[in-house]
Design a protein around this motif. Structure first.
Motif, short mmCIF file in Angstrom:
data_model
loop_
_atom_site.label_atom_id
_atom_site.label_comp_id
_atom_site.label_asym_id
_atom_site.label_seq_id
_atom_site.Cartn_x
_atom_site.Cartn_y
_atom_site.Cartn_z
N GLU A 1 0.81 -1.21 0.00
CA GLU A 1 0.00 0.00 0.00
C GLU A 1 0.85 1.27 0.00
O GLU A 1 0.50 2.27 -0.63
CB GLU A 1 -0.93 0.01 1.21
CG GLU A 1 -2.04 -1.00 1.15
CD GLU A 1 -3.02 -0.83 2.30
OE1 GLU A 1 -3.90 0.03 2.20
OE2 GLU A 1 -2.87 -1.58 3.29
N GLY A 2 1.96 1.24 0.72
CA GLY A 2 2.84 2.41 0.79
C GLY A 2 3.37 2.78 -0.59
O GLY A 2 3.40 3.97 -0.96
N PHE A 3 3.81 1.76 -1.33
CA PHE A 3 4.30 2.02 -2.68
C PHE A 3 3.21 2.63 -3.56
O PHE A 3 3.45 3.59 -4.29
CB PHE A 3 4.82 0.73 -3.32
CG PHE A 3 5.05 0.84 -4.80
CD1 PHE A 3 6.16 1.49 -5.30
CD2 PHE A 3 4.11 0.35 -5.70
CE1 PHE A 3 6.36 1.62 -6.67
CE2 PHE A 3 4.29 0.46 -7.06
CZ PHE A 3 5.41 1.11 -7.55
N LEU A 4 2.00 2.05 -3.49
CA LEU A 4 0.91 2.54 -4.34
C LEU A 4 0.52 3.98 -3.99
O LEU A 4 0.21 4.78 -4.88
CB LEU A 4 -0.31 1.62 -4.20
CG LEU A 4 -0.18 0.25 -4.86
CD1 LEU A 4 -1.40 -0.60 -4.55
CD2 LEU A 4 0.00 0.37 -6.37
N LYS A 5 0.54 4.30 -2.70
CA LYS A 5 0.21 5.67 -2.29
C LYS A 5 1.21 6.65 -2.87
O LYS A 5 0.84 7.71 -3.39
CB LYS A 5 0.19 5.74 -0.77
CG LYS A 5 -0.30 7.07 -0.23
CD LYS A 5 -0.40 7.03 1.30
CE LYS A 5 -0.92 8.38 1.83
NZ LYS A 5 -1.05 8.35 3.31
N GLU A 6 2.48 6.32 -2.79
CA GLU A 6 3.52 7.19 -3.34
C GLU A 6 3.45 7.26 -4.87
O GLU A 6 3.59 8.33 -5.47
CB GLU A 6 4.89 6.70 -2.89
CG GLU A 6 6.08 7.45 -3.49
CD GLU A 6 6.09 8.94 -3.11
OE1 GLU A 6 6.77 9.70 -3.82
OE2 GLU A 6 5.42 9.32 -2.13
N TYR A 7 3.20 6.11 -5.47
CA TYR A 7 3.13 6.08 -6.94
C TYR A 7 1.92 6.87 -7.45
O TYR A 7 1.98 7.52 -8.49
CB TYR A 7 3.07 4.63 -7.43
CG TYR A 7 3.36 4.47 -8.91
CD1 TYR A 7 4.30 5.26 -9.55
CD2 TYR A 7 2.70 3.50 -9.67
CE1 TYR A 7 4.57 5.11 -10.89
CE2 TYR A 7 2.96 3.35 -11.02
CZ TYR A 7 3.89 4.16 -11.63
OH TYR A 7 4.14 4.01 -12.97
#
Length: 953
Positions: free
Chosen positions: A570-576
């Motif tokens: 989820e962290g990656f997707l939020k940043e992306y």
């Protein structure tokens, strides 16, 4: 209120409706194509509902010749034959029109446009607003009358377009609508085979009319027209005058507008129910008729239990297909798509008029007695009732069992989940029995529900949905439809228990047990009966092998995969998401700067106007059926090569789609119980046999662009002790092409391990493999993948950006060097014409009802499907068999690693690091041996390991 008359050009609308769905036809459970009926009904209903006409009529052509045919025998002679399915639709459509209580108007010796023109002017003279409902441009000439308009229904989701005289003039670049017939006389009309003046096109015709006003005046001034154009006019004057006459719509046909005859009246709902039921318009029927419509109320539903008589003829002496499989005796293509035949049972059966015994099992003692009774049975139909359509988020409400027709048992489950687990313990000896075959409709759902309670069915399974799928891949297969078709039975609907929202939002726990008992027990009973009704079809159509060896065993594999799910970062997707939003905003601002104006970049209409009217990027820009400029990706990609603004538009589109469809959507799909995303695999959708998935749709996660690939970084192992493995078949479809065609050059390339595209380029261009250039390899790759899917010189030229002459030369050289491929294509289409189907190495069949159509467009689709279905289908069978073998091997070795995803030719595994050395060779070996290919063509697969799906791929 103004009186509004709508006159429908029936055949024009019917053709349009049929071809709008030609790539994804609507096929009933009996194998009928209902594109035309469905599209026409939608158009008619939307028109009535939205436009509120006061008067209405539908006008048809007749078979009688008209004066145009008499004067010019070649009038409309170049039109291809109408597709058989379209012709078969006409009686249904007339029944539908009758059901709406609308008059059908047709006059021998006159075309529908003559009838419409006559009625339109008569009604307009009486003060009516008249709307001619047609996509035909010729009707513009009738807009001389100020009260007459053209009404063009929206096409494939587009908007309705209403044309008045000024809009017609703008479209033709003329000054008066009277000039429509003049311009048609000059330029002709290829659709109707009206010749016009050879060499004079639309722009030239408009230019001549601007100067000389009428066709007759153009001809009179031919000597004043300079050069070759004047010569064309002089030589073509007789053709032009005839063409104008042929194009002129008659407005005094022998038909009279009587106001009362055309007035909107109350519908004949019984007639509509009958025809909608026969055509299986369940959703459309309910949309039009509301609660009065029930898809199974018509007595026209045939009782169908004796299966597939048309394909049970004895085989000819050991006749084989292209793969060496047995084939039935020679059967015409139409007959090969066999339908169930009628038997003598009473029609319209349901729970109220059919004797049955449905027993409630509501105590532990009764449950134990039922278990002992069921343990004696070899085949048991099983079904669950739950609180949710998502099996990964559902609680068990009850179970139903049936082992003989018209008898079933319902076992309610307590709301207390601990007590439900205790109840399931009573049934565990039955679930653990390896001697039991479990029958169900979409059994994967029930298996997944049980798995959350720690229960697995040890025995074999028999899924009626999958049985129908292999028998009739293009049919629809809900239990309601199948029970109507094969049993003439209407089951209780879920909406009757929990309201219109149905199982998706209703709560089964709020329904009294006695009602659930009847609904649930009936499900098990009817599904058991369906098994008996479908079984003969498996044998008659010779699809038992693919059913028992591929589809049925795969159910348990998919159950385990859906249960496992995949962890999402989820962290990656939020940043992306933040990065994509920023980059999309930059691209948007670049577009506005380049255009010199701000507009709605998400609006195709506004975008087209900016690109082609303001910036004039393409003077030959094409328009869609709705009159808007085409701004699809294919159009923009061509423009992007020379116009930087278009590259920014494409970038904006890609980024916003990635953000909304995947990056922002994936976190919302995480299961609250597991913290993982659990996609749902559908076995019985794609006619080729390929799996599809949804929530999320893994098949569509991008891989070809760098930005799209990044999304795969979000798919990660469940914890630090695991890694992901991606295993991918290498060029599997081309290997299958080589194997089943037996082409020596292609087979040898694969045996030698030579890059197939380089080998192809070397043959096509007549050079040594080491001399093949990067560009030559790229073109050969396009041919390799394109030619087996029916791509011709035009398509290859368009794809590669080369001339049609060069494309034709490449294809001709390819066919000469790879003669086995050409023979495969010819042999396969010939086999399909003779037998009505093609099949995979495993015997999965694709029925091609249009393979002998006299309409070359429809036949062309069938021929392309004949060529590519055995290839795509064999690839689908292969990876399914590999999944089954790998799943069994993992269980046998008692490994903790799990198969979690399948996308096209790729499998993804969540692997315990300590098991890497064991599972990698296990995966590769089982993928390679899953389905051996003919002619010793090797099957190769590649494995990658990483801490994300992208890293492993």
């Amino acid at each position: 209120m103004a009186k509004k008359l709508f006159l429908l050009d029936a055949l024009a609308l019917i053709y349009r409706a049929y071809y709008a769905l030609i790539r994804n036809p609507r096929i009933t459970s009996k194998g009928r194509n209902t594109n035309a009926q469905f599209g026409f009904t939608n158009t008619l209903y939307d028109l009535i509902n939205k436009e509120k006409p006061t008067h209405l009529a539908v006008c048809f052509d007749t078979h009688a010749p008209t004066e145009r045919h008499t004067e010019f025998v070649e009038y409309k002679a170049n039109r291809q034959e109408a597709p058989e399915d379209l012709l078969d639709s006409l009686d249904d459509i007339k029944k539908i029109i009758k059901g709406f209580n609308i008059p059908v108007v047709e006059v021998d010796g006159y075309e529908a446009d003559d009838v419409i023109g006559t009625l339109a002017w008569q009604a307009a003279d009486q003060g009516y607003e008249v709307y001619m409902v047609t996509p035909d441009k010729d009707y513009g000439q009738l807009l001389i009358h100020k009260n007459v308009f053209i009404y063009k229904p929206g096409y494939q989701g587009g908007d309705v377009e209403i044309l008045d005289a000024q809009k017609v003039c703008d479209k033709w670049s003329i000054e008066r609508v009277e000039q429509v017939v003049d311009i048609l006389g000059l330029m002709g009309d290829a659709v109707d085979n009206i010749p016009g003046i050879p060499g004079v096109g639309e722009k030239t015709a408009a230019k001549l009319l601007k100067e000389y006003s009428t066709l007759e005046n153009v001809i009179a001034n031919a000597d004043n027209i300079k050069g070759a154009l004047g010569e064309k006019v002089r030589n073509g004057k007789e053709s032009a005058l005839l063409s104008k006459k042929l194009a002129t719509i008659i407005t005094d046909a022998p038909v009279q507008f009587h106001e009362e005859d055309y007035k909107i009246k109350e519908w004949n709902k019984v007639d509509l129910i009958e025809v909608f039921t026969e055509l299986e318009f369940k959703t459309l029927g309910k949309r039009i008729l509301g609660d009065e419509f029930n898809v199974f109320q018509s007595t026209t539903v045939a009782v169908q239990t004796e299966m597939f008589a048309a394909t049970t003829e004895p085989k000819e002496n050991g006749q084989k297909d292209l793969f060496g499989n047995d084939v039935p005796a020679k059967t015409p293509a139409k007959a090969a798509v066999a339908e169930p035949v009628e038997s003598g049972f009473n029609a319209d059966k349901n729970i109220n008029n059919t004797p049955h015994e449905y027993i409630l099992v509501d105590t532990d003692e009764k449950a134990k007695d039922l278990v002992q009774k069921l343990l004696k049975e070899k085949e048991i139909c099983f079904d669950t009732e739950t609180t949710n359509i998502d099996a990964n988020d559902a609680e068990l409400v009850g179970m139903s069992f049936s082992y003989k027709p018209f008898e079933a048992y319902y076992v309610p489950a307590p709301a207390d989940q601990e007590k439900t687990k205790q109840l399931l313990e009573i049934f565990k000896p039955l679930f653990d029995s390896t001697e039991t075959t479990w029958i169900g409709q979409n059994l994967k759902y029930d298996l997944l529900v049980l798995k959350w309670y720690g229960i697995e069915l040890a025995g074999n399974i028999y899924d009626t949905m999958l049985a129908h799928y292999v028998i009739e891949p293009e049919g629809r297969r809900s239990m309601d439809l199948l029970s109507a078709q094969y049993l003439n039975y209407e089951p209780v609907h879920i909406e009757e228990l929990i309201g219109k929202k149905g199982k998706a939002q209703g709560n089964m726990r709020d329904v009294e047990v006695e009602k659930i008992k009847d609904y649930a027990a009936e499900d098990a009973d009817i599904t058991l009966q369906l098994k008996y009704a479908l079984q003969p079809g498996l044998k008659a159509k010779e699809v038992e092998k693919v059913f028992y060896e591929v589809e049925n065993p795969l159910v348990k594999v998919l159950t385990d995969m859906e249960f496992e799910g995949v962890r999402i970062d989820e962290g990656f997707l939020k940043e992306y998401s933040r990065i994509l939003e920023s980059d999309a905003s930059d691209a948007e601002q670049n577009v506005y700067a380049g255009a010199g104006v701000k507009f709605n970049l998400a609006s195709p209409k506004q975008l087209g106007e900016v690109l082609f009217e303001k910036l004039k990027l393409d003077p030959k820009a094409k328009k869609t059926k709705t009159g808007q400029y085409a701004t699809g990706e294919d159009v923009l990609l061509k423009l992007a090569q020379t116009n930087p603004i278009v590259d920014d538009i494409l970038t904006f589109r890609e980024l916003t789609k990635l953000k909304s469809t995947y990056v922002d959507a994936l976190p919302l799909m995480i299961n609250r119980k597991t913290g993982r995303v659990h996609t749902s695999y559908a076995q019985a959708v794609a006619v080729t046999g390929r799996l599809s998935s949804n929530n999320p749709n893994l098949q569509n996660i991008p891989i070809r662009t760098e930005r799209g690939k990044e999304i795969r970084k979000a798919f990660i192992p469940r914890n630090s002790d695991h890694v992901l493995i991606s295993a991918d078949y290498s060029q599997i479809e081309l290997r299958i092409v080589a194997a089943i065609s037996g082409d020596p050059n292609m087979c040898e390339a694969f045996k030698q391990g030579i890059d197939i595209h380089t080998a192809t380029a070397a043959k096509v261009y007549g050079v040594e493999p080491g001399e093949v250039t990067k560009e030559q390899r790229y073109k050969a790759k396009s041919v390799n993948f394109g030619i087996i899917y029916g791509q011709g010189a035009f398509g290859l030229a368009d794809n590669l950006g080369i001339s049609r002459t060069e494309a034709k030369e490449i294809i001709d050289n390819y066919k000469k060097e790879f003669i086995g491929i050409t023979k495969y294509m010819d042999n396969t289409t010939n086999f399909a014409r003779e037998h009505g189907y093609v099949q995979t190495l495993m015997g999965r069949k694709r029925w091609l009802r249009d393979i002998n159509s006299s309409n070359f467009t429809v036949r062309g689709f069938a021929e392309r499907n004949a060529i590519n279905s055995p290839i795509q289908g064999t690839a689908a069978d292969m990876i399914k068999l590999a999944m089954i073998k790998i799943h069994e091997a993992i269980k046998k070795e008692k490994l903790q690693s799990r198969m979690i995803l399948q996308v096209h030719d790729e499998l993804v595994f969540d692997v315990v690091k300590s098991e890497l050395d064991i599972i990698q060779p296990l995966i590769l070996e089982n993928m390679k041996i899953a389905l051996p290919l003919p002619n010793d063509v090797p099957v190769e697969a590649e494995v990658g390991v990483g801490d994300s799906w992208l890293a492993a791929h």
